[in-house]
Design an enzyme around this catalytic site. Structure first.
Site, PDB file in Angstrom:
ATOM      1  N   SER A 142      22.204  -1.491  19.562  1.00 18.19           N
ATOM      2  CA  SER A 142      22.515  -0.059  19.517  1.00 18.19           C
ATOM      3  C   SER A 142      22.496   0.386  18.071  1.00 18.19           C
ATOM      4  CB  SER A 142      23.919   0.177  20.085  1.00 18.19           C
ATOM      5  OG  SER A 142      24.384   1.475  19.734  1.00 18.19           O
ATOM      6  N   TYR A 157      32.891  -1.204  20.445  1.00 18.33           N
ATOM      7  CA  TYR A 157      31.553  -1.277  21.042  1.00 18.33           C
ATOM      8  C   TYR A 157      30.513  -1.672  19.982  1.00 18.33           C
ATOM      9  CZ  TYR A 157      27.182   0.626  23.044  1.00 18.33           C
ATOM     10  OH  TYR A 157      25.884   0.790  23.488  1.00 18.33           O
TER      11      TYR A 157
HETATM   12  N1  LIG Z   1      22.361   5.241  26.514  1.00 22.40           N
HETATM   13  C1  LIG Z   1      22.602   5.111  25.229  1.00 22.40           C
HETATM   14  O1  LIG Z   1      22.812   6.119  24.532  1.00 22.40           O
HETATM   15  C2  LIG Z   1      22.586   3.752  24.580  1.00 22.40           C
HETATM   16  C3  LIG Z   1      22.519   3.688  23.170  1.00 22.40           C
HETATM   17  C4  LIG Z   1      22.506   2.429  22.557  1.00 22.40           C
HETATM   18  C5  LIG Z   1      22.543   1.284  23.327  1.00 22.40           C
HETATM   19  N2  LIG Z   1      22.622   1.379  24.701  1.00 22.40           N
HETATM   20  C6  LIG Z   1      22.671   0.132  25.461  1.00 22.40           C
HETATM   21  O2  LIG Z   1      21.632   0.116  26.414  1.00 22.40           O
HETATM   22  C7  LIG Z   1      21.946  -0.811  27.450  1.00 22.40           C
HETATM   23  C8  LIG Z   1      21.651  -0.175  28.792  1.00 22.40           C
HETATM   24  O3  LIG Z   1      22.529   0.913  29.007  1.00 22.40           O
HETATM   25  P1  LIG Z   1      22.032   2.317  29.580  1.00 22.40           P
HETATM   26  O4  LIG Z   1      22.231   3.321  28.514  1.00 22.40           O
HETATM   27  O5  LIG Z   1      20.708   2.192  30.233  1.00 22.40           O
HETATM   28  O6  LIG Z   1      23.202   2.617  30.655  1.00 22.40           O
HETATM   29  P2  LIG Z   1      23.251   2.612  32.241  1.00 22.40           P
HETATM   30  O7  LIG Z   1      22.280   3.583  32.815  1.00 22.40           O
HETATM   31  O8  LIG Z   1      24.700   2.789  32.556  1.00 22.40           O
HETATM   32  O9  LIG Z   1      22.787   1.145  32.652  1.00 22.40           O
HETATM   33  C9  LIG Z   1      23.611   0.042  32.383  1.00 22.40           C
HETATM   34  C10 LIG Z   1      23.120  -1.134  33.186  1.00 22.40           C
HETATM   35  O10 LIG Z   1      23.917  -2.277  32.838  1.00 22.40           O
HETATM   36  C11 LIG Z   1      24.523  -2.787  34.012  1.00 22.40           C
HETATM   37  N3  LIG Z   1      25.853  -3.333  33.718  1.00 22.40           N
HETATM   38  C12 LIG Z   1      26.922  -2.726  33.180  1.00 22.40           C
HETATM   39  N4  LIG Z   1      27.965  -3.579  33.096  1.00 22.40           N
HETATM   40  C13 LIG Z   1      27.527  -4.760  33.599  1.00 22.40           C
HETATM   41  C14 LIG Z   1      28.108  -6.031  33.792  1.00 22.40           C
HETATM   42  N5  LIG Z   1      29.397  -6.290  33.480  1.00 22.40           N
HETATM   43  N6  LIG Z   1      27.347  -7.017  34.335  1.00 22.40           N
HETATM   44  C15 LIG Z   1      26.060  -6.787  34.670  1.00 22.40           C
HETATM   45  N7  LIG Z   1      25.452  -5.603  34.548  1.00 22.40           N
HETATM   46  C16 LIG Z   1      26.185  -4.605  34.002  1.00 22.40           C
HETATM   47  C17 LIG Z   1      24.608  -1.616  34.974  1.00 22.40           C
HETATM   48  O11 LIG Z   1      24.693  -2.138  36.304  1.00 22.40           O
HETATM   49  P3  LIG Z   1      25.358  -1.356  37.555  1.00 22.40           P
HETATM   50  O12 LIG Z   1      25.240   0.114  37.292  1.00 22.40           O
HETATM   51  O13 LIG Z   1      24.561  -1.864  38.710  1.00 22.40           O
HETATM   52  O14 LIG Z   1      26.786  -1.789  37.616  1.00 22.40           O
HETATM   53  C18 LIG Z   1      23.270  -0.925  34.687  1.00 22.40           C
HETATM   54  O15 LIG Z   1      22.224  -1.584  35.344  1.00 22.40           O
HETATM   55  C19 LIG Z   1      23.422  -1.179  27.241  1.00 22.40           C
HETATM   56  O16 LIG Z   1      23.505  -2.459  26.643  1.00 22.40           O
HETATM   57  C20 LIG Z   1      23.928  -0.113  26.287  1.00 22.40           C
HETATM   58  O17 LIG Z   1      25.009  -0.566  25.514  1.00 22.40           O
HETATM   59  C21 LIG Z   1      22.626   2.582  25.326  1.00 22.40           C
END
Ligand SMILES: NC(=O)c1ccc[n+]([C@@H]2O[C@H](COP(=O)([O-])OP(=O)(O)OC[C@H]3O[C@@H](n4cnc5c(N)ncnc54)[C@H](OP(=O)(O)O)[C@@H]3O)[C@@H](O)[C@H]2O)c1
Length: 252
Positions: A142, A157
């Site tokens: 991130s 985080y």
């Molecule tokens: N969106 C942003 O602004 C942003 C910025 C920087 C980094 N990120 C990173 O990008 C990655 C993906 O997040 P996203 O933004 O795409 O959010 P998202 O749409 O909420 O997707 C998160 C995914 O991770 C899974 N997940 C969450 N907790 C989990 C656990 N304990 N065990 C296994 N799976 C788990 C969720 O599964 P379920 O929904 O099936 O439970 C979902 O498939 C994360 O690592 C996040 O920190 C996001």
């Protein structure tokens, strides 16, 4: 046929990465935790375009379940692709929750540690014997761990994401003995379901945060998913140990 394992692919960045990787011709094992319908939709989307995908449940915060997950991966590889190894691992699963430094509980800190840092470490350790020589790994970090993404409320985080960034470099060093490349993508603000679906609940955030990006908007899942697929691919064969910010010039 190449095969990829992508964690947290029931929505957002992981789901986009799964679709983008499948579009480039690889089979996909994608995981979900609570959102099974989302994972099934991702499988259906991939199959509709002629690809192959299998959805498995995985809690990356529960290391005790990793051996059983490895067995499920072995079964899926054999049954679906007649393989006993796979080529690409994407450690993407994660969650975000805002908490000011003073308000961060030990419980939240421990959950961040388990899901965002310890999980990817030991999941990769568990799956490494199944990754074919010459394969590649991408971790989702991130830009909260970079100067461009520093915002109040994300100290715990971002600390884990910083750790994952360092881990990426060490994995790259040690796995290079087997020709396995390891990189990470550092997304900026991206419109996913992160933070309890905050962007859906508070659409005004999308415009407000977009104005802080040189390219004039916040990121969409495909903006990041395409980079994940690119880093895994042959085009990136000379890239390893890099943390690539994918953030449209956030705070530039
Ligand atoms: N969106 C942003 O602004 C942003 C910025 C920087 C980094 N990120 C990173 O990008 C990655 C993906 O997040 P996203 O933004 O795409 O959010 P998202 O749409 O909420 O997707 C998160 C995914 O991770 C899974 N997940 C969450 N907790 C989990 C656990 N304990 N065990 C296994 N799976 C788990 C969720 O599964 P379920 O929904 O099936 O439970 C979902 O498939 C994360 O690592 C996040 O920190 C996001």
């Amino acid at each position: 046929m190449k095969v990829a394992v992508i964690t947290g692919a029931s929505s957002g960045i992981g789901r986009s990465a799964a679709v983008q990787i499948a579009r480039r011709g690889a089979g996909v094992i994608l995981t979900y935790s609570s959102n099974r319908p989302g994972a099934e939709e991702a499988v259906a989307e991939i199959e509709k375009s002629g690809g192959s995908a299998v959805a498995l449940r995985l809690d990356v915060g529960d290391t005790a379940a990793f051996p059983a997950f490895r067995d499920a991966v072995v079964d899926a590889l054999r049954d679906t692709w007649q393989r006993d190894t796979f080529d690409h691992l994407v450690n993407n699963a994660g969650f975000g929750q805002m908490a000011m430094f003073e308000d961060t509980t030990e419980e939240l800190f421990d959950t961040f540690t388990r899901v965002l840092l310890k999980g990817p470490y030991f999941l990769t350790q568990t799956l490494l014997p199944l990754i074919a020589d010459g394969g590649s790994v991408v971790n989702t970090t991130s830009n909260s761990a970079l100067v461009s993404g520093v915002e109040a409320g994300y100290s715990a985080y971002a600390t884990m994401k910083g750790g994952l960034t360092v881990l990426t470099r060490y994995m790259a060093k040690e796995f290079s003995a087997r020709g396995i490349r390891v990189n990470s993508v550092a997304p900026g603000t991206t419109r996913t379901r992160i933070g309890d679906d905050a962007f859906e609940k508070f659409p005004e955030l999308v415009t407000q945060l977009g104005s802080h990006h040189a390219l004039g908007r916040i990121g969409e899942p495909d903006d990041v998913g395409m980079v994940v697929a690119m880093l895994l691919s042959e085009e990136s064969r000379w890239i390893t140990a890099q943390n690539v910010e994918v953030a449209g010039g956030q705070n530039l």
